[in-house]
Scaffold this motif. Sequence first.
Motif, PDB file in Angstrom:
ATOM      1  N   VAL A   8      44.978  51.230  38.201  1.00  0.00           N
ATOM      2  CA  VAL A   8      45.114  50.638  39.538  1.00  0.00           C
ATOM      3  C   VAL A   8      45.546  49.180  39.361  1.00  0.00           C
ATOM      4  O   VAL A   8      44.971  48.462  38.542  1.00  0.00           O
ATOM      5  N   ILE A   9      46.566  48.795  40.112  1.00  0.00           N
ATOM      6  CA  ILE A   9      47.138  47.462  39.926  1.00  0.00           C
ATOM      7  C   ILE A   9      47.286  46.756  41.266  1.00  0.00           C
ATOM      8  O   ILE A   9      47.690  47.368  42.262  1.00  0.00           O
ATOM      9  N   GLY A  10      46.963  45.485  41.289  1.00  0.00           N
ATOM     10  CA  GLY A  10      47.238  44.636  42.456  1.00  0.00           C
ATOM     11  C   GLY A  10      47.963  43.398  41.954  1.00  0.00           C
ATOM     12  O   GLY A  10      47.587  42.846  40.926  1.00  0.00           O
ATOM     13  N   GLU A  12      49.555  39.463  42.428  1.00  0.00           N
ATOM     14  CA  GLU A  12      49.567  38.183  43.139  1.00  0.00           C
ATOM     15  C   GLU A  12      50.865  37.493  42.753  1.00  0.00           C
ATOM     16  O   GLU A  12      51.099  37.237  41.582  1.00  0.00           O
ATOM     17  N   GLU A 117      47.685  42.161  51.436  1.00  0.00           N
ATOM     18  CA  GLU A 117      46.440  41.613  51.965  1.00  0.00           C
ATOM     19  C   GLU A 117      46.702  40.365  52.783  1.00  0.00           C
ATOM     20  O   GLU A 117      46.252  40.241  53.912  1.00  0.00           O
ATOM     21  N   ARG A 118      47.429  39.421  52.162  1.00  0.00           N
ATOM     22  CA  ARG A 118      47.742  38.168  52.841  1.00  0.00           C
ATOM     23  C   ARG A 118      48.884  37.469  52.123  1.00  0.00           C
ATOM     24  O   ARG A 118      49.197  37.793  50.983  1.00  0.00           O
ATOM     25  N   VAL A 159      49.611  38.368  48.170  1.00  0.00           N
ATOM     26  CA  VAL A 159      48.587  39.152  47.479  1.00  0.00           C
ATOM     27  C   VAL A 159      48.675  40.599  47.942  1.00  0.00           C
ATOM     28  O   VAL A 159      48.522  40.888  49.131  1.00  0.00           O
ATOM     29  N   SER A 160      48.931  41.492  47.005  1.00  0.00           N
ATOM     30  CA  SER A 160      49.042  42.903  47.387  1.00  0.00           C
ATOM     31  C   SER A 160      47.663  43.544  47.402  1.00  0.00           C
ATOM     32  O   SER A 160      46.714  43.040  46.805  1.00  0.00           O
ATOM     33  N   ARG A 161      47.546  44.670  48.066  1.00  0.00           N
ATOM     34  CA  ARG A 161      46.335  45.465  47.958  1.00  0.00           C
ATOM     35  C   ARG A 161      46.415  46.232  46.637  1.00  0.00           C
ATOM     36  O   ARG A 161      47.492  46.361  46.064  1.00  0.00           O
ATOM     37  N   PRO A 162      45.293  46.735  46.155  1.00  0.00           N
ATOM     38  CA  PRO A 162      45.355  47.491  44.890  1.00  0.00           C
ATOM     39  C   PRO A 162      45.942  48.882  45.132  1.00  0.00           C
ATOM     40  O   PRO A 162      45.285  49.893  44.972  1.00  0.00           O
ATOM     41  N   ASN A 201      46.742  42.145  38.327  1.00  0.00           N
ATOM     42  CA  ASN A 201      45.352  42.585  38.188  1.00  0.00           C
ATOM     43  C   ASN A 201      45.372  44.060  37.835  1.00  0.00           C
ATOM     44  O   ASN A 201      45.973  44.865  38.559  1.00  0.00           O
ATOM     45  N   VAL A 202      44.734  44.407  36.722  1.00  0.00           N
ATOM     46  CA  VAL A 202      44.813  45.780  36.226  1.00  0.00           C
ATOM     47  C   VAL A 202      43.407  46.313  35.988  1.00  0.00           C
ATOM     48  O   VAL A 202      42.564  45.620  35.404  1.00  0.00           O
ATOM     49  N   GLU A 217      42.906  40.085  34.966  1.00  0.00           N
ATOM     50  CA  GLU A 217      44.091  39.494  35.576  1.00  0.00           C
ATOM     51  C   GLU A 217      44.980  38.948  34.468  1.00  0.00           C
ATOM     52  O   GLU A 217      44.515  38.172  33.631  1.00  0.00           O
ATOM     53  N   LYS A 268      36.637  35.297  34.170  1.00  0.00           N
ATOM     54  CA  LYS A 268      37.131  35.184  35.546  1.00  0.00           C
ATOM     55  C   LYS A 268      36.292  34.197  36.354  1.00  0.00           C
ATOM     56  O   LYS A 268      35.078  34.268  36.390  1.00  0.00           O
TER      57      LYS A 268
HETATM   58  P1  ADP Z   1      40.888  36.708  43.395  1.00  0.00           P
HETATM   59  O1  ADP Z   1      40.974  35.807  44.586  1.00  0.00           O
HETATM   60  O2  ADP Z   1      39.665  36.516  42.597  1.00  0.00           O
HETATM   61  O3  ADP Z   1      42.105  36.697  42.547  1.00  0.00           O
HETATM   62  P2  ADP Z   1      41.266  38.981  45.160  1.00  0.00           P
HETATM   63  O4  ADP Z   1      40.170  39.806  45.743  1.00  0.00           O
HETATM   64  O5  ADP Z   1      42.016  38.094  46.072  1.00  0.00           O
HETATM   65  O6  ADP Z   1      40.674  38.195  43.939  1.00  0.00           O
HETATM   66  O7  ADP Z   1      42.260  39.999  44.475  1.00  0.00           O
HETATM   67  C1  ADP Z   1      43.338  39.583  43.772  1.00  0.00           C
HETATM   68  C2  ADP Z   1      44.223  40.769  43.471  1.00  0.00           C
HETATM   69  O8  ADP Z   1      43.558  41.714  42.655  1.00  0.00           O
HETATM   70  C3  ADP Z   1      44.717  41.542  44.675  1.00  0.00           C
HETATM   71  O9  ADP Z   1      46.086  41.792  44.481  1.00  0.00           O
HETATM   72  C4  ADP Z   1      43.929  42.838  44.625  1.00  0.00           C
HETATM   73  O10 ADP Z   1      44.680  43.912  45.122  1.00  0.00           O
HETATM   74  C5  ADP Z   1      43.712  43.016  43.156  1.00  0.00           C
HETATM   75  N1  ADP Z   1      42.514  43.757  42.798  1.00  0.00           N
HETATM   76  C6  ADP Z   1      41.271  43.562  43.271  1.00  0.00           C
HETATM   77  N2  ADP Z   1      40.408  44.423  42.669  1.00  0.00           N
HETATM   78  C7  ADP Z   1      41.122  45.159  41.785  1.00  0.00           C
HETATM   79  C8  ADP Z   1      40.801  46.200  40.857  1.00  0.00           C
HETATM   80  N3  ADP Z   1      39.563  46.644  40.683  1.00  0.00           N
HETATM   81  N4  ADP Z   1      41.818  46.720  40.128  1.00  0.00           N
HETATM   82  C9  ADP Z   1      43.060  46.279  40.265  1.00  0.00           C
HETATM   83  N5  ADP Z   1      43.424  45.308  41.122  1.00  0.00           N
HETATM   84  C10 ADP Z   1      42.471  44.746  41.879  1.00  0.00           C
END
Ligand code: ADP
Length: 489
Positions: A8-10, A12, A117-118, A159-162, A201-202, A217, A268
Amino acid sequence: MSGTWEPVIGLEVHCELKTATKLFCGCRNAFGDEPNTNVCPVCLGLPGSLPVLNEGAVELAMRIGTALHCEIRPSVFHRKNYFYPDMPKDYQVSQYDAPINVGGRLELPDGSTVGIERAHLEEDTGKTGHIGGEGGRIHGAAHSLVDYNRAGVPLVEIVSRPDIFSAAQARLYAGELRAILVASGSSDGRMEEGSMRVDANVSVRPAGRAELGTRCEIKNLNSLHSLARAIEHEIGRQVALIESGERVVQQTRHWDEDQGRTVTLRSKEEAFDYRYFPEPDLVPLSPSADWVADVARSMGPMPADRRRKLTELLGEAAGGRTDQIVGVVEKDLEGLVEAAVAAGIGPALALARTANEASANPDGAREVDPISYVTILRLEQEGLLSATQAKSVLATLLDHGKESAALVAKLGEKGTPAEIAARLGFEALGDDSTARLVSDAVEANPGEWARYLEGEAKLAGFFTGIVMKASKGKANGKVVAAELERLKG
Ligand code: ADP
Ligand code: MG
Ligand code: ZN
């Protein structure tokens, strides 16, 4: 990687906005200027200086939000406190719990959709250069120099959703986002100059489980290629850890392109580490409904819209040709496909020549005279030019760019396509000569001919290849096929 794990990847993504000046002062926003020449008391964080918000930066942030189908909301600037030598104020002005763009989505060329997300506004930091070490690294460096030209340059962090489930999809997402940033006029999207920077984020989880795994991250991904490689590597590292009975620890990791691996940077940090508080020197930002509507009205179609339109135009010919469609839209060349189809050229041919020949010379293709371009496609469609000839004529035409109309006009717009082809010196080989070359090829290869007669149909390609080579590409493939059929009896 084991099939029982799902990555799962999100992502930034930070992108620098294409404004003339910085986010809170009148200093020039430019890449590559002499260090520390674009600075003033505001972006150097000198006591007593006050920020003034750049309206143009707000507008570009709104363009990004609109392109990503976000809701544009009243927002508040916060101070994010941390120490870093390239950040002269010791805090970064960013948006925290009330960002300008909220919710949204990005459609990828493969048909998938990734949630947003935003997308918030913030200021960039300066840049530290390490001197005397290997490859500009801090390790082994004799000293470091700081350049504050970039301090205070406007950024939007998206910021993408995961919602991303493979390295390949992450790469598509970043590529598509870059296309949108460029198309909306917000950023130049140059990863090599750092104007678009991606953190990944992986995490991995057992396939089928809804709950997310612990993430790491990864920083320092400065090309789409590195992004995909780093994610691939990180997935493998996490799976190996878990399968050997260990646990993934939430961390920030650095991608080492030369070694092809990620290494620990730091554990982190949490939001509370930053002691966010509202920026007392700036008022909340609340774009009027009229302004939001004006921005939406001024935006041209985004790549996904343009791909959809092109796909509709192509009809059945679009099937299985997603890569070509993506490429044509990326290079801004769908006008040529539209002109060709409107003039009666088959959609598959129009797309193929534009995705290959025209795309190989995009600058020429953007200037080429569409009527001349279509003329050559018609010659090919009518069999007056073989495919090889048409490609070669197109290459010449595209090289002439703006002068292509004059070129074709000089050749004589009047006359049948056959006459124009003759004047181009690319007259297709006559049917008789083609027939002779086919029978030569058959005689020279009795074994293959016998197998072809016994039903090994794919040998048609073998004979066609020989004829094409002998005719230097001038033979018409359809005539060769017909001749083979005829000899077969
Ligand atoms: P931060 O502000 O600490 O960087 P966020 O909640 O804003 O954390 O999330 C940052 C990014 O990480 C977003 O793109 C989100 O989709 C992604 N993310 C959050 N949790 C996970 C997860 N468990 N696995 C993969 N990506 C995630
Ligand atoms: Mg983060
Ligand atoms: Zn300044």
